[in-house]
Design a protein around this motif. Structure first.
Motif, PDB file in Angstrom:
ATOM      1  N   THR A 157      42.655  31.098  44.380  1.00 16.34           N
ATOM      2  CA  THR A 157      41.357  31.368  45.007  1.00 16.34           C
ATOM      3  C   THR A 157      40.247  31.213  43.971  1.00 16.34           C
ATOM      4  OG1 THR A 157      41.458  33.701  44.440  1.00 16.34           O
ATOM      5  CG2 THR A 157      42.417  33.051  46.575  1.00 16.34           C
ATOM      6  N   PRO A 158      39.013  31.070  44.427  1.00 14.35           N
ATOM      7  CA  PRO A 158      37.907  30.981  43.470  1.00 14.35           C
ATOM      8  C   PRO A 158      37.937  32.152  42.491  1.00 14.35           C
ATOM      9  CG  PRO A 158      37.116  30.487  45.689  1.00 14.35           C
ATOM     10  CD  PRO A 158      38.558  30.871  45.822  1.00 14.35           C
ATOM     11  N   GLU A 159      38.272  33.347  42.977  1.00 12.38           N
ATOM     12  CA  GLU A 159      38.256  34.536  42.115  1.00 12.38           C
ATOM     13  C   GLU A 159      39.384  34.518  41.088  1.00 12.38           C
ATOM     14  OE1 GLU A 159      38.530  34.783  45.549  1.00 12.38           O
ATOM     15  OE2 GLU A 159      36.356  34.893  45.805  1.00 12.38           O
ATOM     16  N   THR A 160      40.630  34.209  41.545  1.00 13.89           N
ATOM     17  CA  THR A 160      41.756  34.286  40.598  1.00 13.89           C
ATOM     18  C   THR A 160      41.606  33.254  39.486  1.00 13.89           C
ATOM     19  OG1 THR A 160      43.089  32.834  41.986  1.00 13.89           O
ATOM     20  CG2 THR A 160      43.453  35.185  42.260  1.00 13.89           C
ATOM     21  N   ILE A 161      41.189  32.058  39.852  1.00 15.83           N
ATOM     22  CA  ILE A 161      41.048  31.016  38.818  1.00 15.83           C
ATOM     23  C   ILE A 161      39.890  31.361  37.883  1.00 15.83           C
ATOM     24  CG2 ILE A 161      40.600  28.558  38.397  1.00 15.83           C
ATOM     25  CD1 ILE A 161      43.426  29.149  39.535  1.00 15.83           C
ATOM     26  N   GLU A 162      38.822  31.888  38.458  1.00 18.92           N
ATOM     27  CA  GLU A 162      37.684  32.280  37.624  1.00 18.92           C
ATOM     28  C   GLU A 162      38.118  33.293  36.558  1.00 18.92           C
ATOM     29  OE1 GLU A 162      34.321  34.002  39.673  1.00 18.92           O
ATOM     30  OE2 GLU A 162      33.416  34.610  37.762  1.00 18.92           O
ATOM     31  N   SER A 163      38.872  34.295  36.969  1.00 18.85           N
ATOM     32  CA  SER A 163      39.209  35.322  35.981  1.00 18.85           C
ATOM     33  C   SER A 163      40.236  34.800  34.968  1.00 18.85           C
ATOM     34  CB  SER A 163      39.653  36.628  36.657  1.00 18.85           C
ATOM     35  OG  SER A 163      40.989  36.538  37.040  1.00 18.85           O
ATOM     36  N   LEU A 164      41.062  33.878  35.409  1.00 23.02           N
ATOM     37  CA  LEU A 164      41.998  33.231  34.482  1.00 23.02           C
ATOM     38  C   LEU A 164      41.235  32.446  33.395  1.00 23.02           C
ATOM     39  CD1 LEU A 164      45.087  33.060  34.430  1.00 23.02           C
ATOM     40  CD2 LEU A 164      44.953  31.018  35.868  1.00 23.02           C
ATOM     41  N   ILE A 165      40.255  31.692  33.832  1.00 17.18           N
ATOM     42  CA  ILE A 165      39.454  30.914  32.866  1.00 17.18           C
ATOM     43  C   ILE A 165      38.785  31.873  31.874  1.00 17.18           C
ATOM     44  CG2 ILE A 165      37.454  29.376  32.568  1.00 17.18           C
ATOM     45  CD1 ILE A 165      37.948  28.527  35.578  1.00 17.18           C
ATOM     46  N   ARG A 166      38.187  32.935  32.409  1.00 19.78           N
ATOM     47  CA  ARG A 166      37.486  33.882  31.526  1.00 19.78           C
ATOM     48  C   ARG A 166      38.441  34.503  30.513  1.00 19.78           C
ATOM     49  NH1 ARG A 166      32.318  34.397  33.004  1.00 19.78           N
ATOM     50  NH2 ARG A 166      31.796  34.194  35.222  1.00 19.78           N
ATOM     51  N   ASP A 167      39.637  34.860  30.978  1.00 21.01           N
ATOM     52  CA  ASP A 167      40.609  35.477  30.071  1.00 21.01           C
ATOM     53  C   ASP A 167      41.055  34.523  28.977  1.00 21.01           C
ATOM     54  OD1 ASP A 167      40.642  37.962  31.022  1.00 21.01           O
ATOM     55  OD2 ASP A 167      42.713  37.956  31.755  1.00 21.01           O
ATOM     56  N   ILE A 168      41.353  33.304  29.345  1.00 25.26           N
ATOM     57  CA  ILE A 168      41.805  32.336  28.327  1.00 25.26           C
ATOM     58  C   ILE A 168      40.693  32.112  27.307  1.00 25.26           C
ATOM     59  CG2 ILE A 168      42.515  29.934  27.905  1.00 25.26           C
ATOM     60  CD1 ILE A 168      43.885  29.987  30.647  1.00 25.26           C
ATOM     61  N   LYS A 169      39.469  31.933  27.801  1.00 24.58           N
ATOM     62  CA  LYS A 169      38.351  31.659  26.888  1.00 24.58           C
ATOM     63  C   LYS A 169      38.016  32.875  26.014  1.00 24.58           C
ATOM     64  CE  LYS A 169      35.834  28.321  27.375  1.00 24.58           C
ATOM     65  NZ  LYS A 169      35.772  26.861  27.036  1.00 24.58           N
TER      66      LYS A 169
END
Ligand code: SAH
Length: 362
Positions: A101-113
């Motif tokens: 979902t837009p939310e799950t991928i968004e938080s994944l990107i933020r965590d990796i970065k």
């Protein structure tokens, strides 16, 4: 090189004469993007897919596929391993999983970065403008979305749910550029019904879209898909049918380098599946390798097409292999994130346009 010359290179089958094409592509690669090879760590986060692409083993109705979906923790752990191995880019790829979902991928990107200074590339399929914008804002740097073929009739025959109108992937590549992503397009070579003329069109699209990355691989029939069950005789019905061979894909790769000299072009996994893809790809225009970080038990099930036998290896071994190939060629490994030089060039042109100083076109 004009359209007629590109077409004639694509039709060339004499391996001796083709040496000249490899040499031109290799020289342009060296002069434009240098000898350093960029390594991208690929994590195949899920093989669940809601789509029905006629050629792809991940298609939703393929009951032979053994499905998996990594948890968020698994993805973050693998990304950290990738960083520890030295990768400066993490690529997240998957089928069009409804849980992306837009939310799950968004938080994944933020965590990796947040945990590492790496570039994040997404390759998750077709979403709407707002979703791409959201992921970009969260820090995603690049997006890979091959347009598969610019022949819209052929594209529609392979994606039955696509209506008349616009090619959905060409449209999205424009959005991605507009949103400030480094955008990656590309094609499969040798799709049933694909003609030489349409490949020349594909090459022109690479340049017209100012693609930052260009992924090219041979089409590999997957017997668990409708297209893979097509008999050879039917496939060759079209007089101008392009063969689905590694050689044909190398010709496209070399010509892509000539068309967009500054782009980042990988030697793809599909080329590896048909032979010595990394080694030969890097000598015919490619400057990127994408070793998989996906653990063996899952990599074996990310079965888009048959023939790739790297699944059994751990990430370290795949990385070692990449390093070996690069040093055997006397090339070096790029130590930076390996950002697109097309983008720098494109931004300068956009600025000139904004200021009404568009350079005179000839
Ligand atoms: N779901 C994402 C990414 C996964 S598929 C997306 O659709 O963009 C990655 C690429 O694999 C596709 O873009 C396609 O070019 C390639 N591919 C799919 N089936 C293939 C086949 N049978 N042979 C060769 N390449 C294939």
């Amino acid at each position: 090189m004009d359209r007629a010359e590109r077409l004639s290179w694509l039709r060339e089958t004499n391996e001796k004469r083709l040496e000249a094409l490899w040499q031109i592509a290799d020289r342009i690669r060296r002069e434009s993007v240098g000898d350093a090879v960029h390594l991208r760590g690929l994590i195949e986060i899920s093989n669940q897919c809601r789509r029905h692409c006629a050629y792809c083993g991940l298609r939703s109705t393929n009951t032979a596929a053994r499905r998996y979906r990594m948890t968020r923790e698994q993805i973050l752990t693998i990304a950290r391993q990738g960083v520890a191995l030295g990768f400066k880019t993490i690529v997240l790829q998957s089928g069009e999983d409804s849980r992306n979902t837009p939310e799950t991928i968004e938080s994944l990107i933020r965590d990796i970065k947040a945990h590492a200074d790496v570039a994040v590339t997404l390759s998750l399929g077709e979403y709407d403008y707002e979703t791409y914008a959201r992921w970009r804002k969260a820090g995603a740097d690049r997006y890979l979305l091959r347009f598969e073929t610019s022949d819209f009739g052929l594209f529609r025959s392979l994606h039955r749910s696509v209506g008349p109108g616009e090619h959905p992937r060409l449209t999205r590549l424009r959005w991605l550029k507009e949103l400030g992503y480094e955008a990656g397009g590309g094609v499969m070579v040798g799709l049933p019904g694909q003609t030489y003329e349409s490949l020349v069109d594909d090459l022109e699209w690479f340049a017209a879209l100012d693609l930052d990355m260009i992924g090219i691989g041979p089409y590999i029939p997957n017997p668990d898909t409708p297209l893979g069950q097509f008999a050879l005789s039917e496939r060759l019905l079209h007089r101008d049918q392009v063969p689905a061979t590694a050689l044909m894909a190398y010709k496209m790769l070399a010509l892509a380098r000539i068309m967009v000299p500054l782009s980042n072009i990988p030697a793809t996994t599909a080329l590896e599946a048909l032979g010595d893809g990394w080694m030969e790809g890097l000598q015919r225009g490619a400057n990127v390798l994408m070793p998989k970080l996906t653990p063996p038990e899952m990599a074996g099930n990310y079965h888009i097409y048959p023939g790739w036998d790297g699944a059994a290896f751990e990430a370290e071994a795949r990385m070692d292999n990449a390093v070996k190939v690069i040093s055997a060629l006397g090339r070096s490994i790029d130590e930076t994130k390996g950002c697109s030089q097309v983008r720098v060039d494109w931004e300068t042109r956009q600025k000139l346009k904004e200021h009404g100083n568009e350079p005179a076109s000839d």
